[in-house]
Design a protein around this motif. Structure first.
Motif, PDB file in Angstrom:
ATOM      1  N   LEU A 333      45.218  22.960  54.306  1.00 54.96           N
ATOM      2  CA  LEU A 333      45.359  22.900  52.843  1.00 54.96           C
ATOM      3  C   LEU A 333      44.990  24.246  52.252  1.00 54.96           C
ATOM      4  CD1 LEU A 333      45.796  21.333  50.168  1.00 54.96           C
ATOM      5  CD2 LEU A 333      43.364  20.711  50.275  1.00 54.96           C
ATOM      6  N   HIS A 334      45.928  24.804  51.502  1.00 53.66           N
ATOM      7  CA  HIS A 334      45.661  26.051  50.793  1.00 53.66           C
ATOM      8  C   HIS A 334      45.233  25.690  49.376  1.00 53.66           C
ATOM      9  CE1 HIS A 334      47.041  30.155  49.109  1.00 53.66           C
ATOM     10  NE2 HIS A 334      45.894  30.321  49.790  1.00 53.66           N
ATOM     11  N   THR A 335      43.990  25.995  49.037  1.00 53.67           N
ATOM     12  CA  THR A 335      43.403  25.531  47.773  1.00 53.67           C
ATOM     13  C   THR A 335      43.694  26.448  46.598  1.00 53.67           C
ATOM     14  OG1 THR A 335      41.345  26.660  48.369  1.00 53.67           O
ATOM     15  CG2 THR A 335      41.548  24.325  48.969  1.00 53.67           C
ATOM     16  N   GLY A 336      44.538  27.426  46.744  1.00 60.71           N
ATOM     17  CA  GLY A 336      44.841  28.326  45.643  1.00 60.71           C
ATOM     18  C   GLY A 336      46.211  28.943  45.797  1.00 60.71           C
ATOM     19  N   ILE A 337      46.422  30.034  45.102  1.00 63.10           N
ATOM     20  CA  ILE A 337      47.669  30.792  45.185  1.00 63.10           C
ATOM     21  C   ILE A 337      47.319  32.222  45.562  1.00 63.10           C
ATOM     22  CG2 ILE A 337      49.682  31.641  43.915  1.00 63.10           C
ATOM     23  CD1 ILE A 337      49.561  29.264  42.130  1.00 63.10           C
ATOM     24  N   ASP A 338      48.089  32.795  46.489  1.00 64.87           N
ATOM     25  CA  ASP A 338      47.897  34.183  46.883  1.00 64.87           C
ATOM     26  C   ASP A 338      48.914  35.058  46.163  1.00 64.87           C
ATOM     27  OD1 ASP A 338      45.891  33.404  48.566  1.00 64.87           O
ATOM     28  OD2 ASP A 338      47.161  33.340  50.362  1.00 64.87           O
ATOM     29  N   PHE A 339      48.407  36.133  45.524  1.00 67.60           N
ATOM     30  CA  PHE A 339      49.266  37.097  44.839  1.00 67.60           C
ATOM     31  C   PHE A 339      49.132  38.436  45.549  1.00 67.60           C
ATOM     32  CE2 PHE A 339      47.976  34.142  41.381  1.00 67.60           C
ATOM     33  CZ  PHE A 339      49.220  33.622  41.104  1.00 67.60           C
ATOM     34  N   ARG A 340      50.250  38.894  46.117  1.00 66.95           N
ATOM     35  CA  ARG A 340      50.240  40.160  46.834  1.00 66.95           C
ATOM     36  C   ARG A 340      50.121  41.301  45.821  1.00 66.95           C
ATOM     37  NH1 ARG A 340      54.731  39.588  48.902  1.00 66.95           N
ATOM     38  NH2 ARG A 340      54.132  38.596  50.882  1.00 66.95           N
ATOM     39  N   ALA A 341      49.266  42.289  46.110  1.00 63.59           N
ATOM     40  CA  ALA A 341      49.071  43.440  45.225  1.00 63.59           C
ATOM     41  C   ALA A 341      48.462  44.573  46.022  1.00 63.59           C
ATOM     42  CB  ALA A 341      48.177  43.080  44.050  1.00 63.59           C
ATOM     43  N   GLU A 342      48.507  45.767  45.444  1.00 66.57           N
ATOM     44  CA  GLU A 342      47.929  46.928  46.107  1.00 66.57           C
ATOM     45  C   GLU A 342      46.413  46.899  46.008  1.00 66.57           C
ATOM     46  OE1 GLU A 342      49.580  50.429  44.475  1.00 66.57           O
ATOM     47  OE2 GLU A 342      51.650  50.016  45.132  1.00 66.57           O
ATOM     48  N   THR A 343      45.794  47.465  47.001  1.00 66.82           N
ATOM     49  CA  THR A 343      44.335  47.534  47.014  1.00 66.82           C
ATOM     50  C   THR A 343      43.839  48.333  45.814  1.00 66.82           C
ATOM     51  OG1 THR A 343      44.324  47.431  49.434  1.00 66.82           O
ATOM     52  CG2 THR A 343      42.335  48.261  48.345  1.00 66.82           C
ATOM     53  N   GLY A 344      42.824  47.782  45.145  1.00 64.42           N
ATOM     54  CA  GLY A 344      42.239  48.451  43.979  1.00 64.42           C
ATOM     55  C   GLY A 344      42.835  48.014  42.659  1.00 64.42           C
ATOM     56  N   SER A 345      43.879  47.185  42.686  1.00 60.99           N
ATOM     57  CA  SER A 345      44.445  46.704  41.429  1.00 60.99           C
ATOM     58  C   SER A 345      43.412  45.857  40.681  1.00 60.99           C
ATOM     59  CB  SER A 345      45.706  45.875  41.697  1.00 60.99           C
ATOM     60  OG  SER A 345      46.693  46.651  42.354  1.00 60.99           O
ATOM     61  N   PRO A 346      43.355  45.967  39.353  1.00 61.84           N
ATOM     62  CA  PRO A 346      42.329  45.218  38.602  1.00 61.84           C
ATOM     63  C   PRO A 346      42.626  43.730  38.572  1.00 61.84           C
ATOM     64  CG  PRO A 346      43.800  46.337  37.084  1.00 61.84           C
ATOM     65  CD  PRO A 346      44.185  46.813  38.456  1.00 61.84           C
ATOM     66  N   ILE A 347      41.568  42.947  38.669  1.00 63.59           N
ATOM     67  CA  ILE A 347      41.638  41.493  38.579  1.00 63.59           C
ATOM     68  C   ILE A 347      40.901  41.077  37.308  1.00 63.59           C
ATOM     69  CG2 ILE A 347      41.036  39.308  39.684  1.00 63.59           C
ATOM     70  CD1 ILE A 347      41.012  40.828  42.357  1.00 63.59           C
ATOM     71  N   ARG A 348      41.552  40.267  36.482  1.00 63.30           N
ATOM     72  CA  ARG A 348      40.994  39.925  35.165  1.00 63.30           C
ATOM     73  C   ARG A 348      40.689  38.436  35.079  1.00 63.30           C
ATOM     74  NH1 ARG A 348      41.796  44.235  31.761  1.00 63.30           N
ATOM     75  NH2 ARG A 348      43.317  45.786  32.472  1.00 63.30           N
ATOM     76  N   ALA A 349      39.658  38.117  34.309  1.00 65.83           N
ATOM     77  CA  ALA A 349      39.298  36.722  34.070  1.00 65.83           C
ATOM     78  C   ALA A 349      40.405  36.068  33.243  1.00 65.83           C
ATOM     79  CB  ALA A 349      37.968  36.630  33.341  1.00 65.83           C
ATOM     80  N   THR A 350      40.760  34.842  33.628  1.00 64.63           N
ATOM     81  CA  THR A 350      41.862  34.151  32.943  1.00 64.63           C
ATOM     82  C   THR A 350      41.386  33.322  31.763  1.00 64.63           C
ATOM     83  OG1 THR A 350      41.637  32.342  34.546  1.00 64.63           O
ATOM     84  CG2 THR A 350      43.262  34.072  35.023  1.00 64.63           C
TER      85      THR A 350
END
Length: 441
Positions: A333-350
């Motif tokens: 079971l995959h409990t989330g979604i994976d989003f491919r991105a480059e290393t160091g890309s900013p991740i923001r609170a939703t």
């Protein structure tokens, strides 16, 4: 020889003189007779006139007296009629003045009611704007100015009062007439007769009519603004409910559990309006429950994780649900979604919330977990760097870390989860809801 015969016959010269004297005597006698006849006629006429005057003197005096008496009575009747007209005009003016004052008082009361209604419209518009709901420009615009001030007399084209006409003093005429054309230089040339001036009573009545019409237009504008707000609220409520339905959450339960905005308060003084008073009150009464419902839904939308964790188009490498595990190749079971991105890309609170975890956590690698309203939480895993600390309050859009490949990962990507009361749910439901509310978040 007789005596007659004894006279000597007259000579020729003597006979001539005697004839001349005879003719003069005859001429004098005719003149005297004519003069006497003239004097007699004049005397007779004078005597006749004198006799007629003496006889008719009393009759003429009586006629003269009667004529003057009749004129005097006519003048007195005319003066009495003019006084009656003046009294009638004065009474009418007083009645008209009372009517004007009554209308001015009525207009002042309607204006006060209009201002009170406008304050209600402004309060509704401000509450919707604070909730992020757009309203029309008519609802935002207050009354620009008072139409009539009770402390000032009504003015209509130079008339400042409606005093009785009898109390006004006439304007004296100028001593010398102006030169021809001296006063007409600035005025345009007009053909025909000059227009009669408008009576003051008519000017005042027209001014009051214009005020009535202005108040009616303002009242209609306010009612139209409320109805426009009602339509906007209906559309917004429908949009919010449709978007939140994508999450599968009990929005009514969550909306009741969400906290109110901070930094506001005060005693509760409810506004009581009689719904039967008119269309304005009816519309405003129907708006109140809808405003409260939309405000709760809007607050819920602001606190749920409906935004994207990374800007731009998201490249999904693995969806929520059952899949073949990338390491064991077994069903998992995959409990989330994976989003491919480059290393160091900013991740923001939703969504806004409190950071409850900000550390390395097993297969998540470097992970941040944020607790939101209504028992909803989000997790961000495999980060190369954590930029927040545990216990920190964050807002939607706050950068919480950088994309990496720490923990149980095959490459740089973001593992994003949404949980309700600790149980994982499909994040795509929240993301679809957010896409429906694009531009409102």
């Amino acid at each position: 020889m007789t005596s007659s015969d004894s006279r000597a016959p007259a000579s020729g010269p003597e006979l001539a003189v005697a004839g001349l004297l005879s003719r003069r005597s005859l001429t004098i006698s005719r003149s005297t007779a004519l003069l006497g006849l003239g004097l007699l006629a004049l005397t007779t006429a004078w005597s006749g006139v004198t006799s007629w005057y003496i006889l008719r003197k009393d009759d003429l005096a009586a006629r003269l007296i009667n004529r003057e008496t009749s004129r005097q009575y006519a003048y007195e009747d005319r003066i009495a009629a003019l006084r009656a007209d003046v009294d009638r005009l004065a009474s009418r003016a007083l009645l008209d003045q009372d009517g004007v004052e009554a209308r001015v008082g009525e207009i002042a009361m309607r204006q006060a009611e209009l201002e009170s209604r406008q304050s209600l419209v402004n309060a509704v518009a401000e509450s919707l704007q604070s909730a992020g709901i757009g309203v029309s420009q008519a609802a935002k615009t207050p009354l620009r100015q008072r139409m009539i001030k009770p402390e000032e007399p009504i003015r209509a084209s130079g008339v400042t009062s409606f005093a009785p006409f009898a109390s006004r003093k006439p304007t004296p005429a100028p001593d010398t007439p102006p030169l021809r054309g001296a006063d007409d230089r600035s005025a345009p040339w007009q053909s025909g007769e000059a227009e009669e001036p408008v009576p003051p009573a008519r000017r005042v009545a027209e001014a009051l009519t214009r005020l009535d019409q202005a108040i009616e237009r303002s009242s209609a504008t306010q009612l139209a603004a409320l109805r426009d707000i009602d339509r906007t609220l209906g559309d917004t409520q429908k949009t919010l409910r449709g978007a939140l339905a994508e999450t599968g959450l009990d929005t009514d339960k969550l909306a009741a559990a969400t906290a109110v905005a901070r930094g506001v308060g005060g005693p509760f003084v409810p506004v009581r309006l009689d719904a039967s008073a008119g269309p304005f009150e009816t519309t405003l009464n129907s708006l109140q429950p809808r405003i409260a419902a939309v405000a709760r839904l809007r607050s819920l939308v602001e606190q749920l994780p409906l935004r994207r964790p990374m800007p731009g188009d998201l490249d999904t490498s693995s969806s929520f649900g059952y899949r073949s595990d990338p390491f064991t190749r077994g069903l998992a079971l995959h409990t989330g979604i994976d989003f491919r991105a480059e290393t160091g890309s900013p991740i923001r609170a939703t969504a806004p919330g409190k950071v409850v975890t900000a550390e390395y956590s097993g297969g998540y690698g470097n992970m941040v977990e944020i607790e939101h309203a209504g028992g909803v939480s989000t997790r961000y895993g495999h980060m190369s760097a954590i930029l927040v600390s545990e216990g920190q309050m964050v807002t939607a859009g706050t950068v919480v870390g950088r994309v990496g490949s720490t923990g149980r990962s095959t490459g740089p990507h973001l593992h994003y989860e949404t949980r309700i009361d600790g149980d994982p749910v499909d994040p795509s439901r929240f993301l679809r809801a957010g896409s429906k509310l694009a531009g409102q978040l």
